[in-house]
Design an enzyme around this catalytic site. Structure first.
Site, PDB file in Angstrom:
ATOM      1  N   ALA A   1      68.450  33.087  71.267  1.00  0.00           N
ATOM      2  CA  ALA A   1      68.065  34.671  70.899  1.00  0.00           C
ATOM      3  C   ALA A   1      68.697  35.241  69.911  1.00  0.00           C
ATOM      4  CB  ALA A   1      68.356  35.246  72.328  1.00  0.00           C
TER       5      ALA A   1
ATOM      6  N   ILE B   1      62.557  33.853  66.131  1.00  0.00           N
ATOM      7  CA  ILE B   1      61.546  34.101  67.430  1.00  0.00           C
ATOM      8  C   ILE B   1      62.391  34.600  68.596  1.00  0.00           C
ATOM      9  CG2 ILE B   1      59.943  33.114  68.728  1.00  0.00           C
ATOM     10  CD1 ILE B   1      59.374  31.240  66.420  1.00  0.00           C
TER      11      ILE B   1
ATOM     12  N   TYR C   1      62.750  16.152  64.224  1.00  0.00           N
ATOM     13  CA  TYR C   1      62.015  17.480  64.854  1.00  0.00           C
ATOM     14  C   TYR C   1      60.963  17.250  65.413  1.00  0.00           C
ATOM     15  CZ  TYR C   1      60.676  22.107  64.278  1.00  0.00           C
ATOM     16  OH  TYR C   1      60.131  23.670  64.504  1.00  0.00           O
TER      17      TYR C   1
END
Length: 351
Positions: free
Chosen positions: A15, A19, A156
């Protein structure tokens, strides 16, 4: 049933920027209580102040999602403080650029630990809480590369494929709990600091690959999933279209994706080897945007993208014709031969 966010308790990992930070603001604007988790406490406190200014309750819990004990502490703190958890957003993620055989082993492994095991730790911590209270929404932020791979980012890509598979499996296991939902978000390239934070061993500077979508678009999808859960949702048409093209013409899509990454995801400017923020957090780039949408466009990359769309459209039309055309009549010799004696039919890959 739709979740009323005005009195919901929402836990978000990752956070401190991008995003996650945009989603925290949106949840706060809807009146939700937000529990903010990441490695960078100072950045989290900034986000918490923004959420409190919007009139929401906000709690900061420094958390490294690679450590399952820390994730369990995050879950326990949220439930002790607010009595329940209604929404859990697995969002923490890191990126690594480099050829598979050339990147350091510890850096590669920590991409998997953060992106995949971080989500597993979150799910293992919160699902018993959801079971006990009888409801909850688990949202996993994956990527369009969960459907379509790309070169130089194998750790990833592997983690994002696994996250999508994890979501499918958990939905099946939770079919006996109708008010517990698992949703997967599949963003295309999003304008966040991810590529500034990424580890890089290619020798070339990384950038956001066009087309690039604002982080707020992905955050809005996450908030929508919290209210009305769905199985999966793409963010950005490019990801949705690439997934369709890959289903019809995987070989061609892989070749074109390889060119797009080489020309549009990596610059021609040199860059020294760097572990980025994978092993330790970086103090820079704590905002929502990475300013990638203001980068000058590359005409070559744009041409490849247009070519991919054109070839994809042709491939989809061809697939539709193959499906719609009537099947040819069965040869007479086949009608006379028992099924178990017929030779195996082999399909050839056209693309």
């Amino acid at each position: 049933m739709p979740q009323k966010l005005s009195d919901a308790v929402v836990v978000l990992t990752g956070a401190s920027s991008g995003i996650g930070r945009a989603a925290a603001r949106m949840f706060a604007d809807r009146g939700a209580t937000v529990v903010l988790a990441a490695r960078r406490t100072e950045a989290l406190e900034e986000v918490a102040t923004e959420c409190r200014n919007a009139g929401a309750n906000a709690l900061v819990v420094q958390t490294d999602v690679r450590d399952e004990d820390q994730v369990r502490h995050l879950c326990r703190t949220a439930t002790e403080q607010f009595g329940r958890i209604d929404v859990w957003v697995n969002n923490a993620g890191v990126a690594l650029f480099g050829r598979f055989e050339e990147v350091p082993r510890d850096v590669y492994d920590n991409v998997i630990k953060t992106n995949l095991f971080g989500y597993i730790h979150g799910a293992r911590a919160v699902l018993p809480v959801f079971r006990e209270q009888g409801h909850g929404v688990l949202i996993n932020n994956a990527s369009m590369v969960a459907y379509v791979g790309q070169p130089y980012t194998s750790a990833y890509v592997a983690s994002k494929h696994a996250i999508r598979g994890l979501g499918e499996s958990l939905r099946m296991e939770l079919m006996d709990a109708r008010d517990i939902h698992v949703s997967t978000v599949l963003p295309a390239t999003i304008d966040t600091p991810l590529f500034h934070h990424a580890a890089n061993y290619t020798g070339r500077a990384a950038k956001g690959m066009e087309p690039i979508y604002p982080a707020e678009l992905c955050a809005a999808t996450i908030v929508q999933m919290a209210e009305r859960p769905m199985r999966e949702a793409f963010v950005g048409n490019s990801g949705r279209m690439l997934a369709k093209f890959h289903a019809v013409a995987p070989g061609l899509t892989e070749r074109l994706m390889s060119r797009m990454v080489d020309r549009n995801h990596l610059r021609d400017t040199p860059a020294p080897p760097s572990a980025g923020n994978i092993l330790d957090p970086m103090p820079e780039w704590t905002g929502v945007s990475g300013n990638w949408r203001h980068e000058p466009s590359d005409a070559r990359a744009r041409g490849i993208g247009i070519g991919l769309l054109g070839v994809g459209a042709v491939a989809l039309a061809y697939a539709g014709w193959r499906i719609a055309r009537p099947a040819p009549p069965e040869p007479r010799w086949k009608r006379a031969v028992p099924v178990h004696f017929r030779p195996a039919r082999h399909r050839h890959a056209w693309f």
